[in-house]
Design a protein around this motif. Structure first.
Motif, PDB file in Angstrom:
ATOM      1  N   ASN A 233       0.825  -1.210   0.000  1.00 12.32           N
ATOM      2  CA  ASN A 233       0.000   0.000   0.000  1.00 12.32           C
ATOM      3  C   ASN A 233       0.862   1.264   0.000  1.00 12.32           C
ATOM      4  N   TYR A 234       1.906   1.287   0.825  1.00 12.00           N
ATOM      5  CA  TYR A 234       2.809   2.438   0.859  1.00 12.00           C
ATOM      6  C   TYR A 234       3.514   2.624  -0.485  1.00 12.00           C
ATOM      7  N   ALA A 235       3.984   1.518  -1.062  1.00 10.51           N
ATOM      8  CA  ALA A 235       4.689   1.591  -2.347  1.00 10.51           C
ATOM      9  C   ALA A 235       3.754   2.109  -3.437  1.00 10.51           C
ATOM     10  N   ALA A 236       2.513   1.589  -3.466  1.00  3.77           N
ATOM     11  CA  ALA A 236       1.543   2.028  -4.480  1.00  3.77           C
ATOM     12  C   ALA A 236       1.177   3.494  -4.282  1.00  3.77           C
ATOM     13  N   PHE A 237       1.049   3.916  -3.031  1.00  2.00           N
ATOM     14  CA  PHE A 237       0.700   5.307  -2.722  1.00  2.00           C
ATOM     15  C   PHE A 237       1.788   6.266  -3.210  1.00  2.00           C
ATOM     16  N   LEU A 238       3.034   5.975  -2.879  1.00  4.97           N
ATOM     17  CA  LEU A 238       4.145   6.837  -3.284  1.00  4.97           C
ATOM     18  C   LEU A 238       4.340   6.821  -4.800  1.00  4.97           C
ATOM     19  N   TYR A 239       4.153   5.651  -5.389  1.00  3.90           N
ATOM     20  CA  TYR A 239       4.307   5.543  -6.849  1.00  3.90           C
ATOM     21  C   TYR A 239       3.226   6.345  -7.568  1.00  3.90           C
ATOM     22  N   ALA A 240       1.991   6.269  -7.074  1.00  2.00           N
ATOM     23  CA  ALA A 240       0.896   7.029  -7.686  1.00  2.00           C
ATOM     24  C   ALA A 240       1.154   8.531  -7.582  1.00  2.00           C
ATOM     25  N   ILE A 241       1.710   8.977  -6.451  1.00  2.00           N
ATOM     26  CA  ILE A 241       2.037  10.396  -6.289  1.00  2.00           C
ATOM     27  C   ILE A 241       3.105  10.814  -7.299  1.00  2.00           C
ATOM     28  N   SER A 242       4.113   9.969  -7.490  1.00  2.00           N
ATOM     29  CA  SER A 242       5.176  10.300  -8.450  1.00  2.00           C
ATOM     30  C   SER A 242       4.618  10.434  -9.860  1.00  2.00           C
TER      31      SER A 242
END
Length: 266
Positions: A233-242
């Motif tokens: 979830n953290y990885a997907a969240f940060l990736y979506a922001i990028s």
């Protein structure tokens, strides 16, 4: 030796934690094949333009038109499978753990997740076509970053969380790619199609909207007690922001700033 031993133990532990259902599927047994594809892709991006510039730009219309429409068909299939399987399985759109069982619907969801991953491998050809056609301006940092990270992210996704919350990203992105590859396919038919492609700006807006949806969807799950792995979830969240930042900058540079310069010139 200690470092090598620890690295070996870490690898064994990581493989032991993987989803056993997908172990025998194409490219899923070991990270080595996808890492080789990743490195080969970066080599093509690095060396391709200098090698291709020695010859004339290729048209490739006979390949590009069916390629794009084939990806439209694949995207329709994946969107349908994500949607129907999630509905039949009674998936929650707010918190959905992964069903690691061999139940028909659980395997059906895992399989469409694999197809989504594999579609990202196929889509690396986008870059190859740009290079062979001497469309250097299309091979941007955003383009390369998006393509090379998606194959790694979704290999990890299928290897460990083939289903659950991940379905939302795959479903939404498949829906957007129906429109995106339809646009590319029509554009590749010939210049006479340009008058029908006025909706390019709205396609970029649609892409931005999906990233906003990913941030909201994943961000919500970070604030709730959900059995889906927090690390993903953290990885997907940060990736979506990028991606939201990079695509937002692309939209601004392509439309907002250009419009401002045009008005200033008047």
């Amino acid at each position: 030796m200690t470092f090598l031993t620890e690295a070996k133990d870490f690898y064994k532990d990581a493989m032991a934690r993987a989803d056993k259902r997908v172990e025998g599927w194409l490219l899923m047994g070991s990270p080595l094949p996808i890492l080789m594809i990743f490195i080969l892709y970066l080599l093509v991006v690095w060396l391709g333009p200098s090698l291709a510039s020695r010859g004339r730009p290729m048209s490739l219309r006979a390949f590009i038109v069916p390629y794009n429409f084939a990806l439209v068909g694949l995207s329709v299939y994946m969107f349908y499978e994500f949607l129907v399987t999630s509905v039949l399985s009674g998936y929650s759109y707010t918190c959905q753990p992964v069903d690691y069982s061999y139940a028909p619907l659980a395997l059906r969801m895992a399989k469409v997740c694999w197809w989504f991953f594999f579609s990202k491998v196929i889509e690396l050809l986008d870059t190859v076509f740009f290079i062979l056609r001497h469309k250097w301006s299309q091979v941007t940092f955003l383009h390369v970053y998006h393509h090379c990270t998606m194959i790694i992210n979704w290999w990890m996704g299928v290897k460990y969380v083939a289903g659950g919350q991940a379905f939302f990203t795959g479903m939404l992105n498949s829906g957007v790619h129906i429109m995106m590859y339809l646009y590319y396919g029509l554009a590749a038919v010939g210049p006479h199609m340009q008058k029908y492609l006025w909706w390019k700006r709205y396609l970029t807006r649609l892409q931005l909207m999906q990233f906003v949806a990913f941030v909201i969807h994943t961000g919500y799950n970070l604030t709730t007690d959900c059995e889906f792995p927090d690390g993903f979830n953290y990885a997907a969240f940060l990736y979506a922001i990028s991606l939201l930042i990079l695509f937002g900058n692309f939209y601004y540079q392509s439309y907002s700033s250009r419009r401002a310069l045009h008005k200033k010139g008047q």
